[in-house]
Design a protein around this motif. Sequence first.
Motif, PDB file in Angstrom:
ATOM      1  N   PHE A 199      63.746  -4.018  38.177  1.00 19.86           N
ATOM      2  CA  PHE A 199      63.351  -4.238  39.477  1.00 19.86           C
ATOM      3  C   PHE A 199      64.624  -4.838  40.371  1.00 19.86           C
ATOM      4  CE2 PHE A 199      59.842  -5.185  36.408  1.00 19.86           C
ATOM      5  CZ  PHE A 199      58.869  -4.638  37.461  1.00 19.86           C
ATOM      6  N   TYR A 229      59.149  -9.622  42.725  1.00 23.92           N
ATOM      7  CA  TYR A 229      59.479  -9.630  41.432  1.00 23.92           C
ATOM      8  C   TYR A 229      59.328 -10.628  40.552  1.00 23.92           C
ATOM      9  CZ  TYR A 229      63.277  -9.693  37.962  1.00 23.92           C
ATOM     10  OH  TYR A 229      64.261  -9.873  36.667  1.00 23.92           O
ATOM     11  N   THR A 262      54.799  -4.674  40.808  1.00 25.43           N
ATOM     12  CA  THR A 262      54.765  -5.844  41.277  1.00 25.43           C
ATOM     13  C   THR A 262      53.531  -5.889  42.417  1.00 25.43           C
ATOM     14  OG1 THR A 262      56.557  -5.091  42.694  1.00 25.43           O
ATOM     15  CG2 THR A 262      57.367  -6.138  41.227  1.00 25.43           C
ATOM     16  N   GLY A 322      59.372  -0.424  40.484  1.00 25.44           N
ATOM     17  CA  GLY A 322      59.553  -1.682  40.766  1.00 25.44           C
ATOM     18  C   GLY A 322      58.061  -2.003  41.805  1.00 25.44           C
TER      19      GLY A 322
END
Length: 280
Positions: free
Chosen positions: A217, A232, A150, A146
């Motif tokens: 995410f 995200y 991002t 994640g």
Amino acid sequence: MAYLAPSEFVVKMVDAGESKIFMSTRDTLIRAYMAGAILALAAVFAVTVTQQTGIPIVGAALFPVGFCMLYLLGFDLLTGVFVLAPLALIDKRPGVTIGGVLRNWGLVFLGNFLGALTVAVMMAIVFTYGFSTPPDKVGAFISGVGERRTVGYAEHGAAGWLTIFIRGVLCNWMVSTGVVGAMISTTVSGKVIAMWMPIMLFFAMTFEHSVVNMFLFPAGLMLGGHFSVWDYFFWNEIPTVLGNLLGGLAFTGLTLYSTHVRTGPKRVVAEQRSLRRVPA
């Protein structure tokens, strides 16, 4: 395997797009919900296998099991309807409108997201013993994914956004080929083989899939990832969705439709006409 010619399975693609547009709201949401949930479980499975073996290609080789399951059961992914629904509009099927296409996309997005989010919550509980301990090895890896996909892209600004978009294009070029693969055979084994190859390729190349990300995410946030909901959506989900739309429709849907349904005039016919115009 029992194989359908391209001219046959492309018509099936248009028929499928038409049926999805006219499907009831309830059925569309349920099918999309289950697709998102099953694909999320497949992602957990692939990540777990990768962590256990230390060999990413093993996880990629096994990930398509989820995709095959959900399509054999008749469930729908956003990446699939991005390709199929517009073909019914382009083919001018009676009653098919732009509004109908957008409605289908919106409902499938919502269903996929809710299904993937459900699995994200469940797996976050599993990885942390009900949020009573730090995440285990697999959970920690998902949390790191994640962050890398991002804020890792955000560090590059517009170039990072473009990179995610292109990864999304390449992803659904392959995933939509897998969707078509389910239609080129009339046997279960044939469908599975045809779906398996492009899905394995996309996962092994770590391209960006909007529905897989709907699991990764939110789960990453629950597991302590250092990124925000805004990160995200802006630095992954939005460019991924746009890339998935362009990649699937342009490189799979339109290419197959234009060359197998609305084919161009044959050169033999044109040459014969020109010969008739030549005086004896």
